[in-house]
Design a protein around this motif. Structure first.
Motif, PDB file in Angstrom:
ATOM      1  N   ARG A 156       0.834  -1.213   0.000  1.00  8.97           N
ATOM      2  CA  ARG A 156       0.000   0.000   0.000  1.00  8.97           C
ATOM      3  C   ARG A 156       0.865   1.258   0.000  1.00  8.97           C
ATOM      4  NH1 ARG A 156      -2.789  -2.528   4.127  1.00  8.97           N
ATOM      5  NH2 ARG A 156      -2.059  -0.917   5.538  1.00  8.97           N
ATOM      6  N   THR A 158       3.794   1.649  -1.265  1.00  6.61           N
ATOM      7  CA  THR A 158       4.464   1.809  -2.558  1.00  6.61           C
ATOM      8  C   THR A 158       3.477   1.871  -3.716  1.00  6.61           C
ATOM      9  OG1 THR A 158       4.712  -0.593  -2.791  1.00  6.61           O
ATOM     10  CG2 THR A 158       6.543   0.628  -1.752  1.00  6.61           C
ATOM     11  N   ASP A 159       2.202   1.627  -3.432  1.00  7.88           N
ATOM     12  CA  ASP A 159       1.164   1.580  -4.460  1.00  7.88           C
ATOM     13  C   ASP A 159       1.519   0.560  -5.549  1.00  7.88           C
ATOM     14  OD1 ASP A 159      -1.331   2.279  -5.437  1.00  7.88           O
ATOM     15  OD2 ASP A 159      -0.524   3.871  -6.727  1.00  7.88           O
ATOM     16  N   ASP A 160       2.027  -0.587  -5.087  1.00  8.27           N
ATOM     17  CA  ASP A 160       2.465  -1.656  -5.985  1.00  8.27           C
ATOM     18  C   ASP A 160       2.157  -2.978  -5.297  1.00  8.27           C
ATOM     19  OD1 ASP A 160       3.885  -3.623  -7.381  1.00  8.27           O
ATOM     20  OD2 ASP A 160       5.698  -2.397  -7.588  1.00  8.27           O
ATOM     21  N   ARG A 161       1.184  -3.704  -5.785  1.00 10.86           N
ATOM     22  CA  ARG A 161       0.724  -4.906  -5.091  1.00 10.86           C
ATOM     23  C   ARG A 161       1.728  -6.052  -5.061  1.00 10.86           C
ATOM     24  NH1 ARG A 161      -4.258  -7.349  -8.566  1.00 10.86           N
ATOM     25  NH2 ARG A 161      -5.309  -5.554  -7.744  1.00 10.86           N
TER      26      ARG A 161
END
Length: 178
Positions: A156, A158-161
């Protein structure tokens, strides 16, 4: 004097298998499923059933290593913004665990919180836990949930799952080259 819980004294365990389990849980969450894909779950169940006691212990140590690595990444990230990792991770971690009564028994939450705090302060989670006795069956789901929640926190931020999984995979790749 070095702490007996210093990560230098801790076994890394089977980080690859622990990461595979955590990654499959993360993928299930992102696919909007409460459970892992039944076929994937069957493979995981078959694999874990094939483990002997030493191999199972190695996977637990691997999960603790993941928790340590996730908390060290979070610690560095929060410190770069003059924030305390414990202050910014633990309250949401505890709140999330409290919302999962089917997966996490309430009496295990303090232990998992202590594990996260130990890792966040630079101690080995597995050695920290070992000083209080053997792992219990009730703690196994909670240990997995702990690693998943920390990985999801990183994802969350890093906004990268896939960031948390990728950062561990890259670290493992680098250590294999050494």
């Amino acid at each position: 004097m070095p702490s007996p819980c210093d990560p230098l004294y801790a076994p890394a365990g089977d980080v690859g298998t622990a990461l595979m389990v955590i990654d499959s849980r993360l993928k299930a969450i992102h696919d909007g499923k409460a459970e892992t894909d039944p076929e994937q779950q069957q493979l995981i169940d078959q694999f874990t059933a094939s483990l002997g006691p030493k191999e199972a212990h190695d996977v637990v140590d691997g999960a603790c290593t993941l928790i340590y690595m996730f908390m060290q990444w979070l610690r560095t990230t929060y410190e770069d913004h003059d924030r305390d990792v414990i202050e910014y991770v633990v309250p949401s971690f505890v709140a999330s665990m409290r919302m999962m009564p089917k997966s996490v028994r309430p009496e295990v939450i303090p232990t998992m919180t202590g594990l996260v705090v130990a890792a966040g302060t630079g101690l080995s989670p597995s050695l920290w836990r070992k000083q209080y006795g053997d792992w219990t069956g009730d703690e196994m789901n909670s240990l997995e949930v702990t690693a998943v929640l920390l990985a999801e926190h990183i994802n969350r931020l890093t906004d990268d799952r896939d960031f948390a999984t990728r950062v561990i995979t890259e670290a493992l790749s680098i250590s294999d080259q050494d």
